[in-house]
Scaffold this motif. Structure first.
Motif, PDB file in Angstrom:
ATOM      1  N   SER A  17       0.415  -1.212  -0.045  1.00  0.00           N
ATOM      2  CA  SER A  17      -0.069  -0.023  -0.187  1.00  0.00           C
ATOM      3  C   SER A  17       1.049   1.399   0.090  1.00  0.00           C
ATOM      4  CB  SER A  17      -0.815  -0.054   1.308  1.00  0.00           C
ATOM      5  OG  SER A  17      -1.811  -0.951   1.384  1.00  0.00           O
ATOM      6  N   ARG A  19       0.238   5.840   0.396  1.00  0.00           N
ATOM      7  CA  ARG A  19      -0.699   6.811   0.335  1.00  0.00           C
ATOM      8  C   ARG A  19      -0.091   8.097  -0.344  1.00  0.00           C
ATOM      9  NH1 ARG A  19      -3.812  10.456   5.045  1.00  0.00           N
ATOM     10  NH2 ARG A  19      -1.855  11.136   5.469  1.00  0.00           N
ATOM     11  N   SER A  21       0.145  12.109  -1.205  1.00  0.00           N
ATOM     12  CA  SER A  21      -0.753  13.359  -0.827  1.00  0.00           C
ATOM     13  C   SER A  21      -0.531  14.531  -1.867  1.00  0.00           C
ATOM     14  CB  SER A  21      -0.193  13.846   0.365  1.00  0.00           C
ATOM     15  OG  SER A  21      -0.254  12.902   1.462  1.00  0.00           O
ATOM     16  N   SER A  67      -8.453   1.542  -4.254  1.00  0.00           N
ATOM     17  CA  SER A  67      -7.940   3.006  -4.069  1.00  0.00           C
ATOM     18  C   SER A  67      -9.125   3.725  -3.322  1.00  0.00           C
ATOM     19  CB  SER A  67      -7.632   3.733  -5.244  1.00  0.00           C
ATOM     20  OG  SER A  67      -6.419   3.017  -5.589  1.00  0.00           O
ATOM     21  N   TYR A  79      -5.717  13.325  -0.876  1.00  0.00           N
ATOM     22  CA  TYR A  79      -4.962  11.910  -0.850  1.00  0.00           C
ATOM     23  C   TYR A  79      -5.584  10.900  -1.628  1.00  0.00           C
ATOM     24  CZ  TYR A  79      -4.275  14.587   3.717  1.00  0.00           C
ATOM     25  OH  TYR A  79      -3.778  15.490   4.768  1.00  0.00           O
ATOM     26  N   GLN A  81      -5.011   6.991  -1.323  1.00  0.00           N
ATOM     27  CA  GLN A  81      -4.628   5.650  -0.476  1.00  0.00           C
ATOM     28  C   GLN A  81      -4.831   4.444  -1.715  1.00  0.00           C
ATOM     29  OE1 GLN A  81      -3.610   5.113   2.670  1.00  0.00           O
ATOM     30  NE2 GLN A  81      -3.245   3.076   1.953  1.00  0.00           N
ATOM     31  N   ASN A  83      -4.185   0.676  -2.137  1.00  0.00           N
ATOM     32  CA  ASN A  83      -4.086  -0.855  -1.411  1.00  0.00           C
ATOM     33  C   ASN A  83      -3.869  -1.855  -2.500  1.00  0.00           C
ATOM     34  OD1 ASN A  83      -4.331   0.355   1.112  1.00  0.00           O
ATOM     35  ND2 ASN A  83      -6.587   0.215   0.886  1.00  0.00           N
TER      36      ASN A  83
END
Length: 116
Positions: A17, A19, A21, A67, A79, A81, A83
């Motif tokens: 994963s 993340r 930004s 996501s 953001y 994220q 995965n």
């Protein structure tokens, strides 16, 4: 004028994963849609996800379910994220904001590499 700076990319193994930004500066962006695009080596830009000021989100089929896009208007940050990353997610990821009068702003991009 809006400046966008992405962070959080890097190298990750498949199944991992990350993340991402994207911090905006220069003006208030809380009312603007914010999005992520990506460009794989030798390929065209592709849409990844968008979030509107209302919080409504929309995803490309390729990332749906893996996501999550979110935003913090107080921090002028969006953001992504991601995965269960796959090698095919390897790309440069770009943040985008659609401002007033058709103005579109892009970040400089950040590399995401997924190893198999």
């Amino acid at each position: 004028q809006v400046q966008l700076v992405e962070s959080g990319g890097g190298l990750v193994q498949a199944g991992g994963s990350l993340r991402l930004s994207c911090a905006a500066s220069g003006r208030t962006v809380s009312t603007y849609p914010m999005a992520w695009y990506r460009q794989a080596p030798g390929k065209e830009y592709k849409f990844v996800a968008r979030i509107w000021s209302s919080g409504i989100t929309y995803y490309a089929e390729s990332v749906k379910g893996r996501s999550t896009i979110s935003r913090d208007n107080a921090k002028s940050t969006v953001y992504l994220q991601m995965n269960n990353l796959k090698p095919e997610d390897t790309a440069i990821y770009y943040c985008q904001i659609e401002g007033d009068s058709g103005n579109v702003y892009w970040g400089q991009g950040i590399q995401v590499t997924v190893s198999s």
